[in-house]
Design a protein around this motif. Structure first.
Motif, PDB file in Angstrom:
ATOM      1  N   SER A 155       0.827  -1.202   0.000  1.00  0.00           N
ATOM      2  CA  SER A 155       0.000   0.000   0.000  1.00  0.00           C
ATOM      3  C   SER A 155       0.866   1.259   0.000  1.00  0.00           C
ATOM      4  CB  SER A 155      -0.996   0.000   1.162  1.00  0.00           C
ATOM      5  OG  SER A 155      -0.333   0.106   2.369  1.00  0.00           O
ATOM      6  N   ALA A 156       2.103   1.171   0.509  1.00  0.00           N
ATOM      7  CA  ALA A 156       3.016   2.311   0.414  1.00  0.00           C
ATOM      8  C   ALA A 156       3.343   2.589  -1.055  1.00  0.00           C
ATOM      9  CB  ALA A 156       4.291   2.040   1.198  1.00  0.00           C
ATOM     10  N   VAL A 157       3.666   1.513  -1.783  1.00  0.00           N
ATOM     11  CA  VAL A 157       3.975   1.678  -3.207  1.00  0.00           C
ATOM     12  C   VAL A 157       2.739   2.188  -3.949  1.00  0.00           C
ATOM     13  CG1 VAL A 157       4.750   0.519  -5.297  1.00  0.00           C
ATOM     14  CG2 VAL A 157       5.710  -0.137  -3.091  1.00  0.00           C
ATOM     15  N   THR A 158       1.565   1.609  -3.595  1.00  0.00           N
ATOM     16  CA  THR A 158       0.313   2.038  -4.227  1.00  0.00           C
ATOM     17  C   THR A 158       0.099   3.533  -4.025  1.00  0.00           C
ATOM     18  OG1 THR A 158      -0.621  -0.129  -3.748  1.00  0.00           O
ATOM     19  CG2 THR A 158      -2.173   1.604  -4.342  1.00  0.00           C
ATOM     20  N   THR A 159       0.268   3.986  -2.787  1.00  0.00           N
ATOM     21  CA  THR A 159       0.055   5.397  -2.476  1.00  0.00           C
ATOM     22  C   THR A 159       1.043   6.279  -3.225  1.00  0.00           C
ATOM     23  OG1 THR A 159      -0.611   4.677  -0.284  1.00  0.00           O
ATOM     24  CG2 THR A 159      -0.248   7.037  -0.585  1.00  0.00           C
ATOM     25  N   ALA A 160       2.287   5.794  -3.342  1.00  0.00           N
ATOM     26  CA  ALA A 160       3.285   6.555  -4.086  1.00  0.00           C
ATOM     27  C   ALA A 160       2.840   6.743  -5.536  1.00  0.00           C
ATOM     28  CB  ALA A 160       4.631   5.832  -4.032  1.00  0.00           C
ATOM     29  N   ILE A 161       2.354   5.655  -6.149  1.00  0.00           N
ATOM     30  CA  ILE A 161       1.909   5.742  -7.550  1.00  0.00           C
ATOM     31  C   ILE A 161       0.700   6.666  -7.659  1.00  0.00           C
ATOM     32  CG2 ILE A 161       0.958   4.440  -9.482  1.00  0.00           C
ATOM     33  CD1 ILE A 161       2.572   2.039  -8.467  1.00  0.00           C
ATOM     34  N   SER A 209      -0.163   9.113  -5.727  1.00  0.00           N
ATOM     35  CA  SER A 209       0.169  10.512  -5.476  1.00  0.00           C
ATOM     36  C   SER A 209       0.877  11.137  -6.664  1.00  0.00           C
ATOM     37  CB  SER A 209       1.037  10.641  -4.222  1.00  0.00           C
ATOM     38  OG  SER A 209       2.275  10.028  -4.451  1.00  0.00           O
ATOM     39  N   LEU A 210       1.414  10.327  -7.561  1.00  0.00           N
ATOM     40  CA  LEU A 210       2.093  10.855  -8.738  1.00  0.00           C
ATOM     41  C   LEU A 210       1.191  10.870  -9.972  1.00  0.00           C
ATOM     42  CD1 LEU A 210       5.575   9.127  -8.321  1.00  0.00           C
ATOM     43  CD2 LEU A 210       4.972  11.508  -7.848  1.00  0.00           C
ATOM     44  N   SER A 211      -0.027  10.351  -9.828  1.00  0.00           N
ATOM     45  CA  SER A 211      -0.862  10.227 -11.019  1.00  0.00           C
ATOM     46  C   SER A 211      -1.830  11.403 -11.131  1.00  0.00           C
ATOM     47  CB  SER A 211      -1.635   8.919 -10.992  1.00  0.00           C
ATOM     48  OG  SER A 211      -2.444   8.869  -9.842  1.00  0.00           O
TER      49      SER A 211
END
Lengths: 266, 314
Positions: free
Chosen positions: B143-149, B151-153
């Motif tokens: 979910s950290a990676v998911t949130t990173a993606i 937040s960049l989209s």
């Protein structure tokens, strides 16, 4: 005299992963139908590990264990559970359960995968409850039982497996005198009356001496003495193993141990 | 017997409501001939029953497996993996009707494999405690990676992603139903067949083995089957929380703890609950639609609070 040999453990050794010394080394134990054996020894002397090795929960690093002539690994767990019933030292019920239902769990090794409980399973449960004098508890919730009643119910569950061998791992821990005696009398009765081989692990040296045909005394995973109570429970041996001064008196033809006060030996 | 009848009626009622109600008003007489009913509501209702059932069944099995009554199908990191897969697909503009479900499914499977590997103590035994920790860790990382993606989209993508994360059955079609019908029977059968040994496992590992359960193979079978079910459910409908947690507990109150009745009851009740929740999600703010996970949470959390009170009171 040659009653059937049910459990035959010879010279087993076992070491738990990540520990520096053997939990068991060179331990042997043979149980025939109708035998009542007691396994005693200080905490951590390998009593429970011996049961684990004997019934194949772990494989010995040396020596052999055989149940009815075959190593435990050659049995399926279900088939083995039809021969050996165990009342483990510890268990906890995740979900609330009634007495009759928990004893019915003992029928698992007899049931087919999809099949419902049959009349014979229900009959076996009633018989087991009856033998443990627990029939009147059948509809109670487990958590309403006293410690003594709970242990009798667990013995009933093991009997519902209709085993040839019954292993009781410290069943009387925390029980009062009457319930302690009840359990020992029950176990002795099952050995005499039903021809079960009974192995009782206990800290009650005196009750072991009163009830058992043979006593195996373990210390640090090694057998210290094995034989009739009178041969095993000598003052010298008991003092050395339990690291406390004792006197041994005879009662009813059996040795009884009396711990002494330190510095006040008679 | 009356309990099973009641449960059957609940399923029938939930199904009927799902077919009858919707943003478009369709008179009873035209129900059978309506295109909306035949190609939208019917497959969606069937899918809701199946997915809800899978979540209920997987939840009940996993609670027994990890010996933790608070376990739910998503405890073991599957939702994190599925979300990551789906969000990656959205961010990379992968298109096509099956892109999102497939990406979510692959993500869930990857999480499952990773958690399974971490849960194997000493490479041999599946330890339920380690399994939970591994699941939580893998889920948190995903979910950290998911949130990173996310937040960049871009904003439009963000909305899609967010809606997907809260679950929804709007993608339902007869094709999805067909895929699910082919896929589900095996893991469902494996779990139902594990009912008796799961009863033993509630006592703990060692007592279960002494009573004749093959604990190691049992754990692997149940973990894999429940995870495969959950992965498929999350692929076709996103992350729908609370069904897998609440339903088994409610069924325990009604049926007791024995898995031979608990598991099928959880399947039926899970299906009924999700069908009702999905109908609510469709009609509550029509013509717009709520993510169904929000409905199950809004209904599920108060229900769970009541059950917890009853549980701790007795």
């Amino acid at each position: 005299m040659d009653r059937e040999l049910i459990l035959d453990v010879r010279g087993v050794a076992y070491r738990y992963r990540g520990t520096a010394h053997d939990a068991l080394a060179g331990v042997s134990l043979a149980a025939r139908a109708g035998d009542f054996l007691a396994v005693i020894g200080p905490n951590g002397s390998g009593k429970t590990t011996l049961v684990r090795v004997a019934l194949g929960l772990v494989a010995p690093h040396a020596g052999t264990a055989q149940v009815l002539g075959r190593p435990p690994a050659a049995w399926s767990r279900r088939a083995l559970a039809r021969v050996a019933g165990v009342v483990p030292q510890r268990e906890d019920n995740l979900f609330p359960q009634r007495v009759r239902d928990t004893v019915m769990l003992g029928r698992y090794p007899h049931l087919s995968l999809w099949g419902a409980e049959r009349a014979e399973d229900r009959a076996a449960v009633e018989r087991a409850l009856e033998r443990c004098d627990a029939l009147r508890l059948a509809d109670r919730w487990l958590w309403t039982l006293s410690a003594g009643e709970y242990q009798r119910v667990r013995v009933a569950r093991a009997l519902a497996q209709e085993p040839r061998l019954l292993v009781l791992d410290e069943p009387t821990a925390g029980l009062d005198l009457r319930h302690e005696m009840d359990l020992f009398e029950l176990a002795r009765g099952l050995a005499d009356g039903r021809g079960l081989a009974v192995i009782m692990i206990t800290h009650h040296v005196n009750l072991a001496a009163r009830f058992a045909d043979r006593v195996l005394l373990l210390a640090d995973g090694r057998p210290v003495a094995d034989g009739p109570p009178g041969d095993v429970l000598t003052r010298e041996t008991v003092e050395r193993v339990f690291a406390w001064p004792v006197a041994i008196e005879a009662f009813d033809g059996r040795p009884q141990m009396i711990p002494l006060r330190k510095g006040r030996e008679p | 017997m009356t309990r099973w009848l009641g449960l059957g009626l609940a399923v029938a009622l939930a199904f009927a409501l799902a077919v009858l109600l919707g943003p478009a008003h369709i008179p009873l007489a035209q129900l059978a001939s309506s295109d909306i009913v035949r190609s939208l509501r019917l497959p969606r209702a069937v899918l809701a029953l199946l997915v809800g059932g899978a979540l209920g069944l997987a939840g009940a099995s996993l609670q027994a497996l990890v010996r933790n009554p608070l376990a739910d199908p998503f405890l073991l990191g599957l939702s994190g993996g599925a979300s990551l897969g789906a969000v990656l697909a959205i961010a990379l503009h992968v298109t096509g009707p099956w892109a999102l479900p497939l990406a979510a499914f692959v993500g869930a499977l990857a999480a499952m494999a990773l958690v399974y590997r971490l849960g194997l103590v000493g490479g041999a035994e599946l330890d339920p405690r380690v399994l939970i920790l591994a699941g939580v860790a893998v889920g948190a990382f995903a979910s950290a990676v998911t949130t990173a993606i996310v937040s960049l989209s871009e904003a439009a993508q963000l909305r899609n992603t967010f809606l997907w994360l809260w679950g929804g059955l709007s993608g339902a079609s007869w094709d999805t139903v067909l895929v699910v019908c082919v896929y589900f029977p095996l893991p469902v059968a494996v779990l139902l067949a594990a009912a008796r040994p799961l009863d033993l496992l509630a006592l703990g590992e060692e007592p279960a083995r002494h009573l004749g359960a093959d604990v190691e193979p049992l754990r692997r079978r149940v973990y894999l089957a429940a995870s495969l079910l959950t992965a498929a459910a999350v692929a076709v409908s996103g992350v729908i929380g609370f069904v897998g947690l609440i339903v088994p507990h409610a069924m325990r109150l009604l049926w007791g703890h024995r898995h031979r009745s608990l598991l099928p009851a959880s399947f039926l009740a899970g299906g009924a609950l999700l069908a009702l929740a999905d109908t609510t999600a469709r009609v509550a703010v029509a013509p717009r639609e709520l993510p169904v996970g929000i409905v199950t949470a809004l209904v599920g959390v108060p229900l769970f609070a009541v059950m917890l009170r009853r549980w701790t009171a007795s």
